[in-house]
Scaffold this motif. Structure first.
Motif, PDB file in Angstrom:
ATOM      1  N   SER A 175       1.218  -7.071  -0.522  1.00 52.11           N
ATOM      2  CA  SER A 175      -0.114  -6.617  -0.914  1.00 52.11           C
ATOM      3  C   SER A 175      -0.248  -6.645  -2.434  1.00 52.11           C
TER       4      SER A 175
ATOM      5  N   SER B  51      -1.656  -3.283  -3.630  1.00 51.94           N
ATOM      6  CA  SER B  51      -0.635  -2.244  -3.757  1.00 51.94           C
ATOM      7  C   SER B  51       0.213  -2.466  -5.000  1.00 51.94           C
TER       8      SER B  51
ATOM      9  N   ARG C  10      -0.529   5.339  -4.582  1.00 50.46           N
ATOM     10  CA  ARG C  10      -0.149   5.110  -3.181  1.00 50.46           C
ATOM     11  C   ARG C  10      -1.372   5.167  -2.264  1.00 50.46           C
TER      12      ARG C  10
ATOM     13  N   GLY D  52      -3.060   1.940  -2.199  1.00 43.00           N
ATOM     14  CA  GLY D  52      -2.359   1.029  -1.305  1.00 43.00           C
ATOM     15  C   GLY D  52      -2.663   1.313   0.154  1.00 43.00           C
TER      16      GLY D  52
ATOM     17  N   ARG E  52      -5.750  -0.131   1.740  1.00 47.56           N
ATOM     18  CA  ARG E  52      -5.724  -1.505   2.243  1.00 47.56           C
ATOM     19  C   ARG E  52      -5.360  -1.548   3.725  1.00 47.56           C
TER      20      ARG E  52
ATOM     21  N   HIS F  34      -4.312  -5.396   4.953  1.00 44.92           N
ATOM     22  CA  HIS F  34      -2.852  -5.538   4.857  1.00 44.92           C
ATOM     23  C   HIS F  34      -2.167  -4.732   5.948  1.00 44.92           C
TER      24      HIS F  34
ATOM     25  N   ASP G  92       3.464  -4.876   4.123  1.00 46.09           N
ATOM     26  CA  ASP G  92       2.877  -5.581   2.982  1.00 46.09           C
ATOM     27  C   ASP G  92       2.678  -4.624   1.816  1.00 46.09           C
ATOM     28  N   VAL G  93       2.155  -3.425   2.149  1.00 50.03           N
ATOM     29  CA  VAL G  93       1.890  -2.417   1.130  1.00 50.03           C
ATOM     30  C   VAL G  93       3.196  -1.869   0.559  1.00 50.03           C
TER      31      VAL G  93
ATOM     32  N   GLU H 284       4.456  -2.122  -3.377  1.00 49.30           N
ATOM     33  CA  GLU H 284       4.845  -1.012  -4.242  1.00 49.30           C
ATOM     34  C   GLU H 284       6.153  -1.322  -4.978  1.00 49.30           C
TER      35      GLU H 284
END
Length: 271
Positions: A169, A172, A198, A201, A204, A210, A214-215, A219
């Motif tokens: 992501s 993210s 966060r 993220g 998403r 996402h 992915d997230v 990160e």
């Protein structure tokens, strides 16, 4: 209906920080001034960070199936306060995106009054977005809204957007870099800044753009990008200049009027 109405108020209030501001000071008016700013990292270093990202989960693997199972549960949040907040979080370009951190920091950010902060974040945006895009080229994974063409997105998305790569992501990645930067600018607010990063993220996932892994990988990549940027010679000077501006903004006592609505939206349990 009441929840959706409150959510609309939340989005409107969060974005109103620019609505009552003179045109020359609105984020839209200064976007062009920072949009061509280069980042802190060289091309080879950005490529190395992207290359360090592991490949996406294999279709049908345990991770992939768990991702898809949890992603499907986020459909229950459509049109909720949290869904509508996620529409605001979809904007990640500075300076407008800096307002996502207003409530966490107790400030009113995102205007031409903070050119050094805008430049710092634009450089970080450049590097984090570039790293994420390069990582996506190494292994394609469809987005949730791509896997399910009937699934609603909480933002306007065309066919190309639905068919875009989901892993990692980029949103993210960028949000994490912003959170780390605000944590460095104001260490006393580090926990709250990282919490909102966060949440951006997680938005998403709410949006169906996402999957959870992915997230999570975004990160990790964001933290790596930030650590690399910190090690560059010009970063510390930019950080010091931005810190002075943030202190000046804090001294004004101005805050974002949408914070109560944001707090309400963030109480929504996530599936």
């Amino acid at each position: 209906m009441r929840q959706a109405t409150v959510g609309l108020i939340a989005v409107a209030a969060l974005l109103s920080a620019c609505a009552g501001t003179p045109a020359a000071l609105r984020p839209q008016a200064v976007q062009a001034a920072v949009s061509k700013t280069e980042g802190y990292l060289s091309g080879p270093l950005i490529q190395a960070l992207a290359d360090a990202v592991p490949p996406p989960p294999i279709a049908g693997s345990a991770t992939d199936l768990a991702d898809k199972s949890r992603s499907a549960r986020f459909v229950t949040l459509e049109d909720s306060d949290r869904w509508l907040l996620a529409t605001a979080h979809a904007e990640l370009r500075p300076p407008l995106a800096l307002q996502h951190f207003d409530c966490a920091l107790g400030l009113r950010l995102g205007s031409a009054t903070t050119p050094n902060l805008n430049r710092l974040m634009q450089r970080l945006f450049h590097d984090s977005d570039a790293a994420a895009e390069l990582a996506k080229e190494r292994g394609f994974r469809p987005r949730p809204v791509g896997d399910d063409p009937e699934r609603r997105a909480c933002q306007r998305v065309n066919d190309a957007g639905r068919k875009g790569a989901s892993y990692p992501s980029g949103s993210s990645t960028v949000a994490t870099v912003y959170g780390e930067a605000f944590a460095a600018l104001e260490p006393q607010s580090a926990t709250d800044a990282r919490r909102i990063a966060r949440e951006v993220g997680l938005s998403r996932l709410v949006c169906g753009m996402h999957y959870p892994s992915d997230v999570a990988v975004g990160e990790v990549l964001g933290k790596a990008v930030f650590e690399a940027a910190v090690a560059t010679p010009v970063f510390e000077a930019d950080l010091a200049a931005a810190r002075s501006e943030v202190a000046a903004v804090r001294a004004t006592g101005l805050t974002n009027p949408g914070c109560a609505s944001e707090r309400l939206a963030l109480t929504t349990p996530l599936p």
